[in-house]
Write a protein that holds these residues in place. Sequence first.
Motif, short mmCIF file in Angstrom:
data_model
loop_
_atom_site.label_atom_id
_atom_site.label_comp_id
_atom_site.label_asym_id
_atom_site.label_seq_id
_atom_site.Cartn_x
_atom_site.Cartn_y
_atom_site.Cartn_z
N MET A 43 24.88 60.36 -4.74
CA MET A 43 24.65 60.06 -3.33
C MET A 43 23.37 60.73 -2.82
O MET A 43 22.71 60.20 -1.91
CB MET A 43 25.84 60.50 -2.47
CG MET A 43 27.08 59.66 -2.69
SD MET A 43 26.82 57.92 -2.28
CE MET A 43 26.68 57.18 -3.88
N VAL A 46 20.64 58.36 -3.79
CA VAL A 46 20.69 57.20 -2.89
C VAL A 46 20.14 57.58 -1.51
O VAL A 46 19.38 56.81 -0.90
CB VAL A 46 22.14 56.66 -2.78
CG1 VAL A 46 22.27 55.63 -1.68
CG2 VAL A 46 22.59 56.10 -4.12
N SER A 47 20.46 58.77 -1.04
CA SER A 47 19.96 59.21 0.27
C SER A 47 18.45 59.40 0.26
O SER A 47 17.78 59.08 1.25
CB SER A 47 20.64 60.51 0.69
OG SER A 47 21.99 60.28 1.03
N GLU A 87 18.55 61.31 6.46
CA GLU A 87 18.87 60.95 5.07
C GLU A 87 18.27 61.96 4.08
O GLU A 87 18.91 62.33 3.10
CB GLU A 87 18.37 59.54 4.74
CG GLU A 87 19.16 58.43 5.39
CD GLU A 87 20.51 58.14 4.75
OE1 GLU A 87 20.88 58.77 3.74
OE2 GLU A 87 21.20 57.26 5.28
N TRP A 105 25.69 64.22 5.32
CA TRP A 105 25.80 62.91 4.68
C TRP A 105 26.88 62.06 5.35
O TRP A 105 26.68 60.87 5.59
CB TRP A 105 26.08 63.07 3.19
CG TRP A 105 26.26 61.76 2.50
CD1 TRP A 105 25.31 60.85 2.18
CD2 TRP A 105 27.50 61.20 2.05
NE1 TRP A 105 25.87 59.77 1.56
CE2 TRP A 105 27.21 59.96 1.47
CE3 TRP A 105 28.82 61.64 2.09
CZ2 TRP A 105 28.20 59.15 0.93
CZ3 TRP A 105 29.79 60.83 1.55
CH2 TRP A 105 29.48 59.60 0.98
N VAL A 109 26.53 58.34 7.07
CA VAL A 109 27.37 57.19 6.70
C VAL A 109 28.05 56.61 7.93
O VAL A 109 28.02 55.39 8.16
CB VAL A 109 28.41 57.62 5.63
CG1 VAL A 109 29.48 56.56 5.45
CG2 VAL A 109 27.72 57.90 4.31
N GLU A 133 29.22 51.39 3.04
CA GLU A 133 29.35 52.73 3.63
C GLU A 133 30.82 53.16 3.60
O GLU A 133 31.13 54.31 3.30
CB GLU A 133 28.82 52.74 5.07
CG GLU A 133 27.36 52.39 5.22
CD GLU A 133 26.41 53.46 4.74
OE1 GLU A 133 26.83 54.62 4.57
OE2 GLU A 133 25.23 53.15 4.53
N MET A 136 31.74 54.14 0.01
CA MET A 136 31.22 55.47 -0.34
C MET A 136 32.03 56.57 0.33
O MET A 136 32.34 57.60 -0.28
CB MET A 136 29.74 55.60 0.04
CG MET A 136 28.82 54.78 -0.82
SD MET A 136 27.07 55.07 -0.51
CE MET A 136 26.91 54.60 1.20
N TYR A 140 34.23 59.43 -1.60
CA TYR A 140 34.03 60.87 -1.35
C TYR A 140 35.34 61.53 -0.96
O TYR A 140 35.69 62.60 -1.47
CB TYR A 140 32.99 61.10 -0.25
CG TYR A 140 32.96 62.54 0.18
CD1 TYR A 140 32.37 63.51 -0.63
CD2 TYR A 140 33.55 62.94 1.37
CE1 TYR A 140 32.38 64.83 -0.25
CE2 TYR A 140 33.55 64.27 1.75
CZ TYR A 140 32.97 65.21 0.94
OH TYR A 140 32.99 66.53 1.31
#
Length: 153
Positions: A43, A46-47, A87, A105, A109, A133, A136, A140
């Motif tokens: 993640m 990705v961020s 981000e 994070w 999201v 979103e 994810m 998490y």
Amino acid sequence: MSETPARDQSRDNAMSVAAISSERIESDENAWTRRLVFFLRIMAVVSVAKGLYHWAQVTGFIGGEEEAFENQPMAWQTATVYFAVIELVAAVGLWLATPWGAVVWLTTVVSMAVIELMFPGIYGGSLTVVGLEALMLAAYLALAWMAARERPP
């Protein structure tokens, strides 16, 4: 007296050989924690990509003249700058696997899902983005819950 140095030398050799040749034994005690950290690192990558994408929009590296940052509505500009900054901050915290990184994070999201659902005029209201979103977020939460169950109270 000659026995003591020989004994110390053999012990030192045994310790150094053991340190070099010992294989790392992986235990299953922290398997979910390792999976959670791996997920957080993914993640983070990705961020970084999302943050750099938003910065590319701000600086004009992507898009044509009509899609230029200064030609966009104020709501779009505000959201884009917000995500460009947050981000990348989240990515640092995620990579380090810190609690504040996960909080930042999670903020990104939820913010993106809210903007897509409540303010479709800003980014278009894509349900695909909301679904990703949510996926994810669910991943998490599941990994964090399983990792928390590994630790004794």
